[in-house]
Design a protein around this motif. Structure first.
Motif, mmCIF file in Angstrom:
data_model
loop_
_atom_site.group_PDB
_atom_site.id
_atom_site.type_symbol
_atom_site.label_atom_id
_atom_site.label_comp_id
_atom_site.label_asym_id
_atom_site.label_seq_id
_atom_site.Cartn_x
_atom_site.Cartn_y
_atom_site.Cartn_z
ATOM 1 N N LEU A 1 44.909 44.801 47.542
ATOM 2 C CA LEU A 1 43.573 44.642 48.118
ATOM 3 C C LEU A 1 43.683 44.662 49.639
ATOM 4 O O LEU A 1 43.893 43.629 50.279
ATOM 5 C CB LEU A 1 42.940 43.338 47.625
ATOM 6 C CG LEU A 1 42.236 43.376 46.269
ATOM 7 C CD1 LEU A 1 43.174 43.799 45.154
ATOM 8 C CD2 LEU A 1 41.633 42.007 45.946
ATOM 9 N N SER A 2 43.532 45.847 50.214
ATOM 10 C CA SER A 2 43.833 46.030 51.631
ATOM 11 C C SER A 2 42.595 46.080 52.523
ATOM 12 O O SER A 2 42.712 46.318 53.718
ATOM 13 C CB SER A 2 44.651 47.316 51.827
ATOM 14 O OG SER A 2 43.915 48.456 51.430
ATOM 15 N N GLY A 3 41.392 45.840 51.958
ATOM 16 C CA GLY A 3 40.172 46.036 52.731
ATOM 17 C C GLY A 3 39.791 44.906 53.659
ATOM 18 O O GLY A 3 38.919 45.068 54.506
ATOM 19 N N MET A 4 40.397 43.724 53.505
ATOM 20 C CA MET A 4 40.113 42.557 54.347
ATOM 21 C C MET A 4 38.658 42.109 54.277
ATOM 22 O O MET A 4 38.078 41.670 55.273
ATOM 23 C CB MET A 4 40.536 42.804 55.792
ATOM 24 C CG MET A 4 42.035 42.824 56.015
ATOM 25 S SD MET A 4 42.888 41.276 55.607
ATOM 26 C CE MET A 4 42.387 40.232 56.966
ATOM 27 N N ALA B 1 47.198 39.083 55.940
ATOM 28 C CA ALA B 1 47.137 39.294 57.385
ATOM 29 C C ALA B 1 47.279 40.782 57.658
ATOM 30 O O ALA B 1 48.391 41.301 57.768
ATOM 31 C CB ALA B 1 48.237 38.503 58.088
ATOM 32 N N LYS B 2 46.139 41.453 57.735
ATOM 33 C CA LYS B 2 46.129 42.871 58.081
ATOM 34 C C LYS B 2 45.419 43.010 59.417
ATOM 35 O O LYS B 2 44.225 42.725 59.534
ATOM 36 C CB LYS B 2 45.434 43.701 57.008
ATOM 37 C CG LYS B 2 45.458 45.204 57.304
ATOM 38 C CD LYS B 2 44.776 45.989 56.194
ATOM 39 C CE LYS B 2 44.797 47.481 56.491
ATOM 40 N NZ LYS B 2 44.115 48.260 55.425
ATOM 41 N N TYR B 3 46.171 43.447 60.405
ATOM 42 C CA TYR B 3 45.665 43.451 61.772
ATOM 43 C C TYR B 3 45.005 44.779 62.140
ATOM 44 O O TYR B 3 45.383 45.839 61.627
ATOM 45 C CB TYR B 3 46.803 43.137 62.743
ATOM 46 C CG TYR B 3 47.166 41.669 62.744
ATOM 47 C CD1 TYR B 3 46.568 40.801 63.637
ATOM 48 C CD2 TYR B 3 48.072 41.146 61.823
ATOM 49 C CE1 TYR B 3 46.872 39.444 63.639
ATOM 50 C CE2 TYR B 3 48.380 39.791 61.811
ATOM 51 C CZ TYR B 3 47.776 38.943 62.717
ATOM 52 O OH TYR B 3 48.081 37.601 62.701
ATOM 53 N N ALA B 4 44.041 44.711 63.046
ATOM 54 C CA ALA B 4 43.390 45.898 63.596
ATOM 55 C C ALA B 4 44.353 46.514 64.605
ATOM 56 O O ALA B 4 44.299 46.244 65.803
ATOM 57 C CB ALA B 4 42.062 45.532 64.253
ATOM 58 N N SER B 5 45.247 47.339 64.103
ATOM 59 C CA SER B 5 46.429 47.761 64.848
ATOM 60 C C SER B 5 46.373 49.225 65.273
ATOM 61 O O SER B 5 45.859 50.079 64.545
ATOM 62 C CB SER B 5 47.677 47.541 63.980
ATOM 63 O OG SER B 5 48.833 48.059 64.591
ATOM 64 N N MET C 1 50.509 39.755 51.682
ATOM 65 C CA MET C 1 51.035 40.829 52.531
ATOM 66 C C MET C 1 50.767 40.542 54.006
ATOM 67 O O MET C 1 49.721 39.995 54.361
ATOM 68 C CB MET C 1 50.350 42.148 52.133
ATOM 69 C CG MET C 1 50.535 43.291 53.102
ATOM 70 S SD MET C 1 52.192 43.989 53.033
ATOM 71 C CE MET C 1 52.002 45.014 51.578
ATOM 72 N N VAL C 2 51.730 40.930 54.848
ATOM 73 C CA VAL C 2 51.537 40.978 56.299
ATOM 74 C C VAL C 2 51.704 42.426 56.732
ATOM 75 O O VAL C 2 52.683 43.082 56.383
ATOM 76 C CB VAL C 2 52.533 40.076 57.044
ATOM 77 C CG1 VAL C 2 52.399 40.255 58.547
ATOM 78 C CG2 VAL C 2 52.316 38.611 56.666
ATOM 79 N N LYS C 3 50.741 42.929 57.508
ATOM 80 C CA LYS C 3 50.727 44.335 57.896
ATOM 81 C C LYS C 3 50.052 44.474 59.265
ATOM 82 O O LYS C 3 48.975 43.902 59.451
ATOM 83 C CB LYS C 3 49.953 45.132 56.842
ATOM 84 C CG LYS C 3 49.806 46.616 57.113
ATOM 85 C CD LYS C 3 48.956 47.280 56.022
ATOM 86 C CE LYS C 3 48.806 48.777 56.282
ATOM 87 N NZ LYS C 3 47.964 49.426 55.249
#
Length: 342
Positions: A168-171, A198-202, A249-251
């Motif tokens: 589930l990567s949509g945050m 923790a999926k950052y606006a990277s 996940m951390v990304k």
């Protein structure tokens, strides 16, 4: 002049390759590597990606071939991303049983499901005409709660197609609980949910946009995490765990090793990290320019994730590194037997 008696000499444990191997605090294993793969509808042959040397958008046939190679190397799992020919406002191809991602999941589950773990990216960005990870409201913003309905439908479609792990990567707020409830109600109680805690606006996602033919204009800062914030990741972790995430996940990876270490220390479930496209591209292009040793840089980056506490790593080098680890392990075993076994 010699050192005074009793001086500690840490170098003793670094003196030979065999001794360094023996006291290594962390090590890589093929089963801890996960290969992200892209499958695109309408291709007649694999399409190499200019921003990610060695990575391609696959046909169904080439996807299966590359998947077999990864499984033979001992890679722990395969994470699939699908790119449809038709994109629309709500990403209707995402939950279509005949959509490219769900067909690919069915193919790999049927052919390889007993030998590896089949995983699906659960997000709308590859399927929407605007490139955002959710459906839009009248003002053009991402509608969190309307998006959850789409995610639940995707979760069911992917589970029916044979995916064992849903990423589930949509945050979106509440995405883990919403999908868990939908899966359980439909009888998919064993389907694993990996929350992108923790999926950052990277900026490091750049080459990925080419990989999924992204239509995005603007950014995703209203729903992905601010790179300036670390404590916020622990808040997200608490929510994902409370909602029933089986894995977190951390990304991205290397720019957020501090976050990864804190999440790993606090989490009661497995913690994974994603070595994203920009991290991959930096090493590949720097090595091609002769600036760094490619193989050593790859290994060092992966070891950094393990040292920070990651239990598994999504990396585009999964097959290559797994093959090399197998070869090295076979070499050590052969040398050991040659020295004198029983």
């Amino acid at each position: 002049m010699s050192l005074v008696p009793g001086t500690v000499r840490p170098r003793r444990l670094r003196s030979t390759p065999a001794l360094r191997r023996l006291v290594s605090e962390v090590r890589l294993h093929p089963s801890e590597l996960i290969l992200p793969m892209f499958v695109k509808e309408g291709l007649s042959e694999p399409l190499p990606l200019g921003g990610m040397p060695g990575v391609a958008q696959h046909t169904l046939d080439s996807l299966l071939e590359a998947a077999r190679e990864a499984v033979a190397a001992g890679v722990g799992g395969l994470m699939l991303f699908g790119i449809p020919e038709h994109k629309d406002e709500i990403g209707s191809q995402a939950d279509d049983p005949e959509g490219i991602l769900n067909r690919a999941l069915s193919l790999l589950a049927r052919e390889l499901g007993d030998d590896t773990v089949i995983m699906a990216d659960l997000c709308l960005d590859e399927f929407t005409s605007h490139g955002h990870c959710g459906v839009l409201d009248q003002a053009g913003g991402v509608d969190n709660d309307a998006t959850l309905d789409r995610y639940a439908s995707m979760a069911l479609a992917q589970a029916r197609a044979g995916a064992e792990v849903l990423g589930l990567s949509g945050m979106m707020d509440g995405q883990v609980a919403y999908c868990r409830e939908a899966l359980d109600a439909a009888g998919f109680t064993d389907t694993v949910i990996m929350g992108y805690t923790a999926k950052y606006a990277s900026a490091f996602y750049g080459p990925f946009r080419e990989a999924v033919d992204s239509e995005l204009k603007g950014d995703r800062k209203t729903y992905q995490q601010d790179p300036a914030n670390g404590r916020e990741a622990l808040r997200e972790l608490g929510l994902d765990l409370a909602e029933g995430a089986d894995i977190v996940m951390v990304k991205p990876g290397l720019p957020y090793l501090d976050v990864l270490a804190e999440v790993a220390q606090e989490s009661i479930v497995p913690v994974w990290t994603y070595q994203v496209s920009g991290e991959y591209a930096m090493i590949e292009f720097a090595a091609a320019a002769g600036a760094i040793d490619r193989e050593k840089a790859i290994d060092e980056s992966l070891i950094a994730f393990k040292r920070a506490g990651s239990d598994a790593i999504l990396t585009y080098w999964a097959t290559e590194v797994a093959q090399r680890l197998q070869t090295e392990a076979a070499g050590h075993l052969s040398n050991s037997n040659a020295v004198g076994g029983r």
